[in-house]
Design an enzyme around this catalytic site. Sequence first.
Site, mmCIF file in Angstrom:
data_model
loop_
_atom_site.group_PDB
_atom_site.id
_atom_site.type_symbol
_atom_site.label_atom_id
_atom_site.label_comp_id
_atom_site.label_asym_id
_atom_site.label_seq_id
_atom_site.Cartn_x
_atom_site.Cartn_y
_atom_site.Cartn_z
ATOM 1 N N GLY A 49 0.821 -1.201 0.000
ATOM 2 C CA GLY A 49 0.000 0.000 0.000
ATOM 3 C C GLY A 49 0.855 1.252 0.000
ATOM 4 O O GLY A 49 2.054 1.220 0.290
ATOM 5 N N ASP A 71 -5.381 7.530 15.864
ATOM 6 C CA ASP A 71 -5.837 7.294 14.490
ATOM 7 C C ASP A 71 -6.487 5.917 14.381
ATOM 8 O O ASP A 71 -6.187 5.143 13.467
ATOM 9 C CB ASP A 71 -4.674 7.431 13.507
ATOM 10 C CG ASP A 71 -5.151 7.675 12.076
ATOM 11 O OD1 ASP A 71 -6.320 8.086 11.895
ATOM 12 O OD2 ASP A 71 -4.354 7.458 11.139
#
Length: 371
Positions: free
Chosen positions: A115, A243
């Site tokens: 990714g 997060d």
Amino acid sequence: MSPSSSSSPYCYKKGSYTVDDLEETERRKRTLSSSSLSWTSSRSFSQGYRSSSSAPSSSPSFSSMSWTSSSSSYSHSSDSSGVHLALLEMAKKNFTSSYKKAILDDVYVQQEPLGKGGCGTVFGGYRRADSLPVAIKYIPKEKVTYTEVTVDGNLLRIPTEVLLQRIVAGASVGESAAVTLLDWVDLGQQVVLVLERPVPSMDLFDYIMERGGSLPEHEAKSIVEQLVDALIEFHQKGVVHRDIKLENIILQTGSQVPVVRVIDFGCSCAQTDEEYTDMAGTFDYFPPEFFGEGSYRAVPYSVWQLGVVMYTMLFGCFPFNPFDDITPQEPQMNNEQLSQCGQAFLKNCLVKDPVSRATLPDLLFHPWIHL
């Protein structure tokens, strides 16, 4: 209910609402300033879903390891057995070019990319010695924050993400909900992290998509319960992740009940009892107190993010549109998808007033968790 068919006007799409550059940050500020929200230009905002400063106004001290950011310090009691020595050895090795070459060429094998995002690029790979699957994460130097650490009298400059992830996860693979940081290398223009990679696994976003866009209540509850435990673990060790979102929650799928693991401590910071004014994380998960007051506290922020994750798992969309004033908004819940007890749990996570919002122990002992 899939995101595309949800009646909510604000459905999620992987990675599409992450604040990952300054232009997008400024656009969102303008959007918010035109609404009824109060937002001043002096408020800091995360760039590349990474904190623009090291830790907030305070930083902790762990046994014989003390660390500072800016000029203040914060004392926190924690079991740091072995953590400071491991950090010392890892940091010392980073001053030798031979180690830097060896870590990438001789110790690990890098394979296909997994990714790419605002924080850098991640590749799959494995450790040569035992074929342990790893993730190799390259972070551009300009996106790396550092913390000065004194370890047994040695002053070291260590990436904050490295420090906090090592404190949370330790050195043993699989002992924490957080994935283990195995090695790190400072290459000058970029920092490389080598991390445990659970196999087989997938992130929570993909897991939900494979199941039609939402999860049944019993499955969502198992994930939520594990997330509560994980957040309690992180906070007890003096670290706030900041997060928690679908893409940062990994599910190990090799057993009948998926096991929750948490990745990406790039937005994490030291936990304090004070208010934070720097916002790090992903826009869709920001709490209402930040939009209204420009500040937030560690536990209420974590609980809010947990509530947003839970809502998206069950209903296939976000509970609020953060581009609008979320203060008067109330999340819509379907009695067919979530029991009354589950709705009570979720509403406790999404209380607009952070003082009245549930704490992590409140959630741990909530009746819904134990049904």
